[in-house]
Structures are given as structure tokens and as C-alpha cells.
Design a protein around this motif. Structure first.
Motif, PDB file in Angstrom:
ATOM      1  N   HIS A 106     -40.575  10.854  51.133  1.00 30.67           N
ATOM      2  CA  HIS A 106     -41.016  11.906  50.222  1.00 30.67           C
ATOM      3  C   HIS A 106     -42.455  11.708  49.752  1.00 30.67           C
ATOM      4  O   HIS A 106     -43.206  12.676  49.606  1.00 30.67           O
ATOM      5  CB  HIS A 106     -40.086  11.966  49.004  1.00 30.67           C
ATOM      6  CG  HIS A 106     -38.721  12.496  49.307  1.00 30.67           C
ATOM      7  ND1 HIS A 106     -37.656  11.680  49.600  1.00 30.67           N
ATOM      8  CD2 HIS A 106     -38.242  13.759  49.375  1.00 30.67           C
ATOM      9  CE1 HIS A 106     -36.579  12.411  49.826  1.00 30.67           C
ATOM     10  NE2 HIS A 106     -36.906  13.676  49.700  1.00 30.67           N
ATOM     11  N   ASP A 107     -42.836  10.468  49.497  1.00 30.15           N
ATOM     12  CA  ASP A 107     -44.178  10.231  48.969  1.00 30.15           C
ATOM     13  C   ASP A 107     -45.253  10.543  50.003  1.00 30.15           C
ATOM     14  O   ASP A 107     -46.382  10.883  49.648  1.00 30.15           O
ATOM     15  CB  ASP A 107     -44.301   8.788  48.475  1.00 30.15           C
ATOM     16  CG  ASP A 107     -43.401   8.530  47.277  1.00 30.15           C
ATOM     17  OD1 ASP A 107     -43.407   9.351  46.345  1.00 30.15           O
ATOM     18  OD2 ASP A 107     -42.667   7.530  47.274  1.00 30.15           O
ATOM     19  N   ALA A 108     -44.929  10.419  51.290  1.00 32.46           N
ATOM     20  CA  ALA A 108     -45.847  10.821  52.345  1.00 32.46           C
ATOM     21  C   ALA A 108     -45.621  12.271  52.765  1.00 32.46           C
ATOM     22  O   ALA A 108     -46.344  12.797  53.614  1.00 32.46           O
ATOM     23  CB  ALA A 108     -45.693   9.910  53.557  1.00 32.46           C
ATOM     24  N   SER A 109     -44.598  12.912  52.162  1.00 33.41           N
ATOM     25  CA  SER A 109     -44.242  14.300  52.459  1.00 33.41           C
ATOM     26  C   SER A 109     -43.966  14.506  53.949  1.00 33.41           C
ATOM     27  O   SER A 109     -44.421  15.472  54.564  1.00 33.41           O
ATOM     28  CB  SER A 109     -45.337  15.267  51.990  1.00 33.41           C
ATOM     29  OG  SER A 109     -44.840  16.586  51.927  1.00 33.41           O
ATOM     30  N   TYR A 152     -41.260  17.858  48.174  1.00 34.29           N
ATOM     31  CA  TYR A 152     -40.921  16.444  48.281  1.00 34.29           C
ATOM     32  C   TYR A 152     -41.335  15.662  47.034  1.00 34.29           C
ATOM     33  O   TYR A 152     -41.295  14.433  47.033  1.00 34.29           O
ATOM     34  CB  TYR A 152     -41.590  15.839  49.520  1.00 34.29           C
ATOM     35  CG  TYR A 152     -40.788  16.031  50.804  1.00 34.29           C
ATOM     36  CD1 TYR A 152     -39.667  16.850  50.846  1.00 34.29           C
ATOM     37  CD2 TYR A 152     -41.165  15.378  51.972  1.00 34.29           C
ATOM     38  CE1 TYR A 152     -38.954  17.017  52.010  1.00 34.29           C
ATOM     39  CE2 TYR A 152     -40.449  15.536  53.152  1.00 34.29           C
ATOM     40  CZ  TYR A 152     -39.339  16.363  53.157  1.00 34.29           C
ATOM     41  OH  TYR A 152     -38.621  16.518  54.322  1.00 34.29           O
ATOM     42  N   SER A 153     -41.744  16.361  45.980  1.00 32.80           N
ATOM     43  CA  SER A 153     -42.105  15.674  44.741  1.00 32.80           C
ATOM     44  C   SER A 153     -40.857  15.129  44.051  1.00 32.80           C
ATOM     45  O   SER A 153     -39.742  15.642  44.250  1.00 32.80           O
ATOM     46  CB  SER A 153     -42.831  16.627  43.791  1.00 32.80           C
ATOM     47  OG  SER A 153     -44.037  17.083  44.359  1.00 32.80           O
ATOM     48  N   GLY A 199     -42.107  16.096  60.921  1.00 29.50           N
ATOM     49  CA  GLY A 199     -42.536  17.279  60.178  1.00 29.50           C
ATOM     50  C   GLY A 199     -42.669  16.973  58.701  1.00 29.50           C
ATOM     51  O   GLY A 199     -42.468  15.829  58.271  1.00 29.50           O
ATOM     52  N   GLY A 200     -42.992  17.984  57.914  1.00 28.43           N
ATOM     53  CA  GLY A 200     -43.132  17.763  56.484  1.00 28.43           C
ATOM     54  C   GLY A 200     -43.619  18.994  55.768  1.00 28.43           C
ATOM     55  O   GLY A 200     -43.635  20.106  56.308  1.00 28.43           O
ATOM     56  N   TYR A 201     -44.011  18.794  54.517  1.00 28.78           N
ATOM     57  CA  TYR A 201     -44.474  19.882  53.658  1.00 28.78           C
ATOM     58  C   TYR A 201     -45.878  19.553  53.157  1.00 28.78           C
ATOM     59  O   TYR A 201     -46.099  18.494  52.567  1.00 28.78           O
ATOM     60  CB  TYR A 201     -43.521  20.076  52.472  1.00 28.78           C
ATOM     61  CG  TYR A 201     -42.180  20.616  52.888  1.00 28.78           C
ATOM     62  CD1 TYR A 201     -41.901  21.974  52.811  1.00 28.78           C
ATOM     63  CD2 TYR A 201     -41.196  19.770  53.401  1.00 28.78           C
ATOM     64  CE1 TYR A 201     -40.675  22.484  53.219  1.00 28.78           C
ATOM     65  CE2 TYR A 201     -39.965  20.263  53.808  1.00 28.78           C
ATOM     66  CZ  TYR A 201     -39.719  21.623  53.715  1.00 28.78           C
ATOM     67  OH  TYR A 201     -38.511  22.129  54.128  1.00 28.78           O
ATOM     68  N   GLY A 239     -48.989  10.144  57.975  1.00 29.55           N
ATOM     69  CA  GLY A 239     -47.894   9.574  57.200  1.00 29.55           C
ATOM     70  C   GLY A 239     -46.817   8.980  58.078  1.00 29.55           C
ATOM     71  O   GLY A 239     -46.254   7.917  57.777  1.00 29.55           O
ATOM     72  N   ALA A 240     -46.536   9.647  59.193  1.00 33.80           N
ATOM     73  CA  ALA A 240     -45.500   9.156  60.106  1.00 33.80           C
ATOM     74  C   ALA A 240     -45.920   7.850  60.779  1.00 33.80           C
ATOM     75  O   ALA A 240     -45.114   6.922  60.941  1.00 33.80           O
ATOM     76  CB  ALA A 240     -45.200  10.221  61.166  1.00 33.80           C
ATOM     77  N   ILE A 241     -47.188   7.758  61.170  1.00 34.66           N
ATOM     78  CA  ILE A 241     -47.672   6.539  61.816  1.00 34.66           C
ATOM     79  C   ILE A 241     -47.650   5.372  60.838  1.00 34.66           C
ATOM     80  O   ILE A 241     -47.324   4.233  61.212  1.00 34.66           O
ATOM     81  CB  ILE A 241     -49.089   6.761  62.380  1.00 34.66           C
ATOM     82  CG1 ILE A 241     -49.001   7.666  63.617  1.00 34.66           C
ATOM     83  CG2 ILE A 241     -49.764   5.443  62.741  1.00 34.66           C
ATOM     84  CD1 ILE A 241     -50.342   8.092  64.142  1.00 34.66           C
TER      85      ILE A 241
END
Length: 912
Positions: free
Chosen positions: A306-309, A461-462, A322-324, A356-358
Motif C-alpha cells: 500500500h505504501d508504494a501504491s 491505498y492510503s 499494477g497500482g493506483y 515500487g515493484a522493483i
């Protein structure tokens, strides 16, 4: 191969020549390969036929429009509940809109008991029920879920979810970084604070699920018709002038039906326009990428950082990433021809997710990207779906706006929507998804829809903190006191579009500014934003820095006098030839006492659940004196209702009046009147100087009202309290609000009068044991379970809606009931904490606040008997109770009566 260590500008300026090879170029990235990560979709490679896949029937009991997750789940559950003459219309092929490219993740834990139950039903349908019914595998994969915490607050949030999960039997474990590394060897855990692991989370296959749902529905008699776009919806007005659904039009014929269900996803707004129904959602690009094969990733759980969304979904031997983001791309020109289609991925927007994923799974740095998926999704103002019967047209139901969570919420929401259609109400408390949670002045406001939907997307994701407030589209509805209270340091909350006082900051004004989109889209970010800074300090699972400020407001009310601006309340008049008959049927209490009386009551649905609690004042018949009194030749009633639920109450009353055929008028005067409540032991002394009326107990008893003069202005004064003290409410015509307020404050100066807000009301009311609707009291709670049996006229012979259910429940005994708990340790609780009796989970807290007068944390929650038996007073007295907060347990004392003023002396003006 793609290398994340490349300069970012270069990294996004490349073109995919083969599924896994990147070549640098000055052109923006464009992918030739765009495919979703499933073995199949329901897309047919050959050209679709020119007509519907099945003949259209002439009539149906319900027509569901949209063949995605929600449409298929709804038609399946309608058929399963016995409505076999139901039709699903899909303009192209099943899943062609947004469902086919969804990631298909299912996480069982959410910060909401209702959502936990909805997700559990989806999981049961996908993993068990459908396969047993059809013999077909839906594509369910149970590989577990892992929530990543990079800080203490995030892990505290997860611990709250873990405690709630125990009540529902959901297995979860808080893991250390080392334990996380053992579970997921490819993960970087150097920056982790901890994780939450849920072993039975998993993923779904949209095509497999929707195929199986449609076959199961068809086997029960439903008709699923593809390649049949809807071109119109016929609406007619009945004899009472109420609009109702008549038929659904297509190019290939018309289906007569009393019920339409809009499950059209991002196209739902256009489908609403066909019937004059506002559908407040926006379409945005939502993307993920699918990697090449990763050795060692097999059987790993899905990850939400969540912190990296960002999320990482296991895809066989690869990952979907994926993410937001805070700058999503809006799709403003929604096309009807968009089927099994995708957009080109905007790498400038998406790049943050790769980074963020890496960081979380470093091997991704050396892994190619096989395909990109960027499709449309519908998003709403609060990141919750739009469900229920539309206020504008009876028989027109919404099942849309699922914020990319349509697969995981589809089963639970499909069942509730089916129950809503057949029985008039859902089984669970669905108010958080009900379209009526939004005021009608907002649902057509494009600025509000766009700003709020953006903020909800960006904050998805906050951390979910207890006292969160939006920054987008504020100041939409302001009462007459707004400016003067802001100048005195009021920190406002937003409810139903209204700005209502939250608490009062000692350091001066903190105005709410125009929305800055968090600096996205080249919009200048707000600086020196005091309101936002104060909100930030409040975002904690501990006591906020202004804990003592709220304490001061509460104790000033308990010991002296405080004034509360409650102008956002809904204020309705019920009049007409059948007003008395309608009032008898609508309200659980006997409101037909003599004129001048005010009664606290509930309104119920047919299942005995509480749709509202409110006060009803019986008025003298006479000529109009608006806004303080309507014209009436007979019975007339003034309804005062919590402002955050006013739209819901308005539509509930209108629906009941229509269903019963009562000849009544319901008039809304909410915008025409303000309301201040003056409460505390010194309230009589203050108001006696302002009002030209005798305020003694004999002349002006509790639960009565009068029109009186206040500083030369006529107002309706009611002796009521929502905080458990001696006090009056003043209902004031808009133009008279400020003069009356000024007179009250001037008279109260020598008594130490202060302004106070809803944070204090929340504390004072729970201390007294007063219920908050949609917290302590919901549509799935009866008044008997909620300890409000005294509001029900069961000793009379007067019928009212839901009475038969209450009588049956009273005869059989309560299987669940609300209980008050206090703990001695000074720790904050906010609701959702698990309740244990003798070490066995029996429920959870619905609401919790700190009680400053008794100096304890107080919580209210519904408990059950684990054996399924009656929850008696003896069952409560004999139990040893504990509350679990973030994994820690605390001894709790259960109370059958409120621990504060159980004899109700203070509201009667009796102070020892």
C-alpha cells in the motif's frame, strides 16, 4: 532487456518490438502486444453475428443490462432466489466491457464488517458453490495474500483487520520481516516494518467465472442474450405522479418489464440518461503489466504494498504489476464501440508502479515485460459502488461503479442486489453502497463527481484512519453560521455535502481551500494549508494532539453550557389527508400525542430493521408560517433527521407513502432553516435571557416544543438533548440565524458558553448511550436488538411497518443484542475491535469513543451466543469479556445500562 536503472526519461521512451525486448527510441512507448493474463477470454475472434444470440421475450420480471461480473452475479442470484423470468442483455459478448481485463484479485479483509461478509460470499460462490452446481471450474486459485507495512501506522491498520477477521473466522498472521522473507524469498524486506499474511486469499478468472455464472443462471430459467445493445428505457408516471420503469428497448425488440438493473460499468451513466437517472461515476484508465517468466515466483502469495501504491498478482510463473497513481488518466469520451479493447499505456503515468515493484521484488529489474493492459474502469466519489433503487425512477436499480473491485465484490453484491429487487431491501446493511447516501444536489454536479472520484482513486491505498475527511469538492453546502464559526477556529467535517463543525482549533481559522488534485495535472499544490495540516495530525490510531481540546468541549457541556451548530439536519414536514395514518405506519413510536409533543422514534423496513432514527414533532393545524410551520387543516408533523442520512430518509418515506397509497405531502425545508442546540446545566439560565418563554420544567417539559421569540425573531424551540444534558434546540429561519446566535453567545458569555462540534457530540452521546444511525443502529439491526424497544408501540394495537417481525423476535428471544463496554486502560478504540466472551469471539465493536466525564474508553457492539441461543441479561452478566485492539487484549466491563446518568436525571434538569 528493460533495465530500471536507466534514466527515467529514457526508460519511458522505448517501444516494445517483441513480447520481451525493448529498444530505445525517441517515440513514446507503444505496445503491439496487449493481452490479459488469462488462458482465455470470452472474446470470439470471428465477427459477431448481426443479431442477438437468442430471441427476445416480450416481457420479463427484471432485465439486467451488462454482462460483466456484476450483471452475471446478479442474474445468477436472482434466478437462485426464484426469479426465473429474468433476462440479461449484453451489447457485445460477456465480459466485453471492463471485466475481461480485470486483475481478478480477492482479499478477504477490509476495514468494514459488511465488506468482509460480502467478500466471503464471493469467495464461497467462486471457489465452491458454482463448481458444485455446474461441475465447471471457475478458475479460482488460492495462493494467499500478503499486505506490506513499511511503518508502524500501516501495520497497526493491518492488526485492526486481523482482529476483525477473528470474529469471522478468517485466518491471518502478522509476520516479521524475517518471517516474510521465509514465505516470499524473492522479496526485499530491508525496509519492512512487518506484513499481514492471509493464506486463503486468491485470484479469480473473469471468463471462467462469468461463463459458469451464466450457465448456472440459464439452468435455473434465466435468459442470457449477447450482442443486443439497449437503445432506450421506457418510463411512465403512475396515478400519483411517480415515475416507474415500463420497458427496455433494443434494435431487435422491446421487453416489457417493471425492473431494470444497470450493471453497465463505465457505460452506466449513459444508460441512466435513457431513463432520467443520474449515475455519478467517472471512467479512468487503469493499468497493469504482465512480466516474463520469473524463476522461483511460483506459488507465491499475491502482494499489496500500500505504501508504494502497487500490487503484485501471481500469474503462473510471472507477475502482474499494477497500482493506483495520483494522476490517473480520465476517459472523458466514453465510446459505445469499445469492446474487448484497451488503451495504449501511458508510461509517464505508470512508471511509478514499476519502481515500487522493483523495490519490493528486485528480480523484476532483470525481467522483461510480456504485455501491457490498460483498460477503462468506473470510479465513484467515495470509492464505493453505486447500488439500490434510483431516487428518480421506481424499478430502476443500480449495480455499477465498482472501482476495479467488481470481481471480488460481485458475489456478495450480486446477492444483495437480487434480494433488494425481490424483497425491497437487501439483507445486509448496504447503506455505504446505496445511491441514496449522496444528496440529490451532488449526483448531477460534474465538478463534485470528478474531484471526489480523483481523490478517492489517489487515496485508495492510503491508511484508513478513523477521522478521515476529504479535501476535494468541499464547501458545497454551507449553513448560515459557517463564516462566523470558521472565524472562531472551526475545523469542519463534510457530511452529505454540508460543512458541519468537527471541533474548534485554538490557533485561529483553518479554512478549507479549493481542491488542488494533490498537485497532479500541473495544478499548483496548496501551500500553507492549515486545514490539511490539522487533518494530518489527526491521522493516527492513537489519541490525536487535540485530544484535550475535545475534552474541554465535552466537559464544558457537562459542567456549564455549550452551543452546537446542527443546521445540517434534514428538516421535513409531513402533511395531507392521510398524514396521521402515514405517521402511524411509518414510525415505531406513537407520535400522535397532543400538538406540542416531540417523540424520538425509529422507521423500519419490512424485515424490522431500522432505516432511521429521528424526532417527530406534532404540530398545531393552521395557516402556513414557513419555514417554521406548514399549512395544514389537520394533522401535521415536523421531522428532524441527521443530515448525513437525510436523502436516504427522504426516499424511504417517499417510497413507503407510494407503496401504501397514502395521500400525503412531504416538504423539505432543510436549506431554509438553521439549528443550534444549547446544552448543559446552565443552558436554562442562558436561554431564559434570550427566549420570551417560561423554561421551567412545568412550563416547558422535556420532549416538547413551542414557537417562541428569540431576540426579536421567531424560532421553534424544542427541549431535547443528544448529549444527555438539560438543553434546547432552536430551529431558526435562515435569515434569523446569526442574530439569534449572537444573542445566545452574548447571554452565555458570563456563564462561560463555548462553541462545540461533532467530535464532542460523538463522545458525549456514546457516554450517554445514545445511538448513532449507521453505527450503533443499521438497517440490519432491529430496535429490540439495539436496546430501543421503548421507541416501539408494541403495547398498543397500532400497526406499523416491521411490527410483525418485532413481535416474532420478542416472542423467540434475542439472538444478538447491543452491549456497552468500558475498559480501564487509557487506550483509544474506534470500532471494529473484536469482542471475546470467555475467550470465544462473539462480536465486534461498532463504535467507540473516549468518554471524558467518566474518564474511560467506551464501546458499543452487538454480541451473539456462540451456541446460537438467546443473548439474555444473564448471559452478559456471567461472561468475562475482553476486547482485542490491534492484536492486544484488554479486560472489559459489560454494562446493561449506560455508565453515565442511567436514571436520566440530567436531561430532566436534575443535577445533584
Amino acid at each position: 532487456l528493460y533495465n530500471a536503472k536507466l534514466d527515467k526519461k529514457i526508460a519511458v521512451e522505448c517501444v516494445l518490438l517483441t513480447p520481451n525486448v525493448f529498444f530505445l527510441t525517441s517515440e513514446a512507448m507503444h505496445t503491439k502486444e496487449k493481452s490479459v493474463p488469462y488462458e482465455k477470454t470470452l472474446k470470439h475472434e470471428e465477427s459477431p453475428s448481426s443479431g442477438p444470440t437468442k430471441p427476445l421475450p416480450r416481457s420479463a420480471d427484471a432485465v439486467v443490462i451488462g454482462g460483466g461480473s456484476l450483471g452475471c452475479q446478479t442474474v445468477y442470484h436472482l434466478a437462485k432466489m426464484g426469479m426465473t423470468n429474468v433476462v440479461l442483455l449484453e451489447r457485445d459478448r460477456l465480459t466485453a466491457g471492463t471485466t475481461w481485463h480485470t486483475a481478478g484479485l480477492l482479499w478477504q479483509l477490509r476495514p468494514s464488517d459488511v465488506e468482509v461478509e460480502l467478500l466471503a460470499h464471493t469467495r464461497n460462490v467462486i471457489s465452491k458453490d458454482l463448481e458444485e452446481e455446474t461441475g465447471l471450474h471457475t478458475g479460482w486459485i488460492q495462493n494467499g495474500g500478503l499486505f506490506i507495512a513499511s511503518n508502524k501506522q500501516r501495520l497497526d491498520e493491518y492488526k485492526r483487520l486481523m482482529s476483525l477477521g477473528k470474529v469471522y473466522g478468517i485466518e491471518s498472521h502478522v509476520l516479521s520481516p524475517a518471517e516474510t522473507k521465509d514465505l516470499y524469498p524473492l522479496m526485499n524486506v530491508n525496509d519492512l516494518y512487518g506484513t499481514l499474511y492471509v493464506p486463503k486469499d486468491g485470484t479469480m478468472d473473469p471468463a471462467g467465472t462469468c461463463t459458469t455464472l451464466s450457465r448456472a443462471a440459464s439452468a435455473r430459467g434465466a435468459t442470457v442474450i449477447e450482442n443486443c445493445p439497449v437503445t432506450g428505457i421506457q418510463v411512465r408516471a403512475d396515478d400519483l405522479g411517480v415515475k416507474k420503469v415500463k420497458a427496455v428497448e433494443t434494435r431487435h425488440g422491446t421487453i416489457e418489464t417493471p425492473c431494470v438493473v444497470n450493471c453497465a460499468g463505465v457505460w452506466a451513466t449513459k444508460l441512466g440518461e435513457m431513463a432520467g437517472v443520474r449515475v455519478p461515476l467517472v471512467a479512468m484508465h487503469h493499468a497493469y503489466v504482465v512480466t516474463e517468466r520469473i524463476e522461483g515466483i511460483q506459488n507465491m502469495p499475491n502482494v499489496r504494498d500500500h505504501d508504494a501504491s502497487v500490487y503484485l498478482r501471481l500469474q503462473g510463473d510471472a507477475l502482474s504489476v499494477g497500482g493506483y497513481e495520483q494522476n490517473p488518466v480520465f476517459w472523458d469520451e466514453v465510446s459505445d464501440k469499445f469492446a474487448f479493447s484497451l488503451f495504449d499505456l501511458d508510461w509517464d503515468v505508470f512508471m511509478q508502479h514499476i519502481e515500487g515493484a522493483i523495490n519490493r521484488v528486485p528480480v523484476l529489474e532483470q525481467t522483461g515485460i510480456k504485455s501491457t493492459v490498460c483498460g477503462p474502469e468506473s470510479f465513484t466519489a467515495d470509492h464505493k459502488p453505486l447500488m439500490g433503487e434510483a431516487p428518480e425512477v421506481r424499478g430502476y436499480f443500480l449495480g455499477c461503479g465498482f472501482n476495479s473491485a467488481g470481481m471480488m465484490l460481485g458475489g456478495g453484491c450480486g446477492r444483495e442486489l437480487a434480494h433488494w429487487i425481490i424483497h425491497g431491501r437487501p439483507e445486509k446493511d448496504m447503506y455505504g453502497y446505496d445511491i441514496r447516501r449522496f444528496h440529490n444536489s451532488l449526483t448531477g454536479n460534474q465538478c463534485w463527481i470528478r474531484e471526489r472520484s480523483h481523490e478517492s482513486y489517489a487515496k485508495n491505498y492510503s491508511v484508513v484512519f478513523p477521522f478521515d475527511e476529504p479535501l476535494a469538492s468541499r464547501n458545497m453546502r454551507k449553513d448560515p453560521f459557517h463564516q462566523v464559526l470558521m472565524e472562531q477556529g472551526c475545523v469542519f467535517q463534510e457530511r452529505h455535502g454540508w460543512e458541519r463543525p468537527g471541533w474548534f482549533n485554538k490557533d485561529g481559522p483553518a479554512p478549507v481551500k479549493d481542491y488542488d488534485y494533490y498537485g497532479a495535472y500541473d495544478i499548483k499544490k496548496n501551500v500553507n494549508y492549515k486545514y490539511n495540516e490539522l487533518l494530518g495530525k489527526e491521522y493516527t490510531f492513537g489519541f490525536p494532539p487535540h485530544h484535550d481540546v475535545i475534552k474541554s468541549e465535552c466537559l464544558s457541556c457537562r459542567h456549564g453550557v455549550a452551543v452546537f451548530d446542527m443546521s445540517y439536519f434534514g428538516k421535513f414536514y409531513l402533511t395531507g389527508p392521510d398524514a396521521k395514518q402515514a405517521a402511524d405506519w411509518l414510525f415505531t413510536a406513537d407520535v400522535n400525542k397532543k400538538p406540542g409533543s416531540t417523540v424520538y422514534t425509529c422507521m423500519l423496513n419490512k424485515r424490522g430493521g431500522a432505516e432511521a432514527d429521528l424526532t417527530v414533532s406534532r404540530l398545531e393545524p393552521g395557516a402556513p408560517f414557513m419555514p417554521l410551520a406548514p399549512e395544514s387543516n389537520g394533522d401535521a408533523y415536523y421531522l428532524a433527521i441527521g443530515g448525513g442520512v437525510a436523502e436516504h430518509n427522504w426516499n424511504h418515506i417517499k417510497s413507503v407513502l407510494h407503496d401504501q397509497g397514502f395521500q400525503c405531502q412531504l416538504t423539505d425545508q432543510s436549506e431554509e432553516m438553521g439549528m443550534i442546540s444549547i446544552q448543559g446545566p446552565k443552558s436554562r439560565e442562558v436561554l431564559q435571557e434570550v427566549l420570551d418563554a417560561d423554561l421551567s420544567n412545568e412550563a416547558f417539559p422535556f420532549s416538547t416544543h413551542k414557537i417562541v421569540n428569540a431576540a426579536g425573531h421567531q424560532v421553534r424551540a424544542m427541549r431535547l438533548s443528544f448529549v444527555g444534558e438539560l438543553g434546547w434546540e432552536l430551529h431558526i429561519p435562515k435569515d434569523s440565524c446569526l442574530p439569534v446566535y449572537s444573542a445566545v453567545m452574548a447571554a452565555g458569555a458570563k456563564h462561560g458558553i463555548i462553541n462545540s462540534g461533532y467530535r464532542a457530540i460523538d463522545s458525549l452521546s456514546i457516554e450517554k448511550g445514545y445511538r448513532h444511525w449507521h453505527a450503533d443502529l443499521r438497517p440490519d439491526d432491529t430496535p429490540l436488538e439495539a436496546g430501543l424497544g421503548f421507541t416501539c408501540k408494541l403495547k398498543s394495537s397500532i400497526p406499523f411497518q416491521g411490527r410483525d417481525r418485532l413481535e416474532k423476535q420478542k416472542e423467540e428471544g434475542l439472538r444478538r443484542r447491543i452491549v456497552c463496554f468500558t475498559i480501564d486502560e487509557k487506550v483509544p478504540m474506534f470500532g471494529l475491535e473484536a469482542v471475546f466472551r470467555n475467550g470465544v469471539p462473539v462480536g465486534h465493536l461498532r463504535r467507540s469513543e473516549y468518554g471524558y466525564f467518566i474518564d474511560k474508553t467506551i464501546g458499543y457492539g452487538y454480541i451473539r451466543n456462540p451456541d446460537g441461543g438467546v443473548v439474555s441479561a444473564d448471559f452478559i452478566k456471567r461472561g468475562e469479556f475482553t476486547l482485542e485492539r490491534m492484536g492486544e487484549t484488554y479486560k472489559a466491563k459489560a454494562h446493561l445500562k449506560t455508565p453515565f446518568d442511567p436514571e436520566n436525571k440530567r436531561v430532566k434538569g436534575i443535577y445533584a
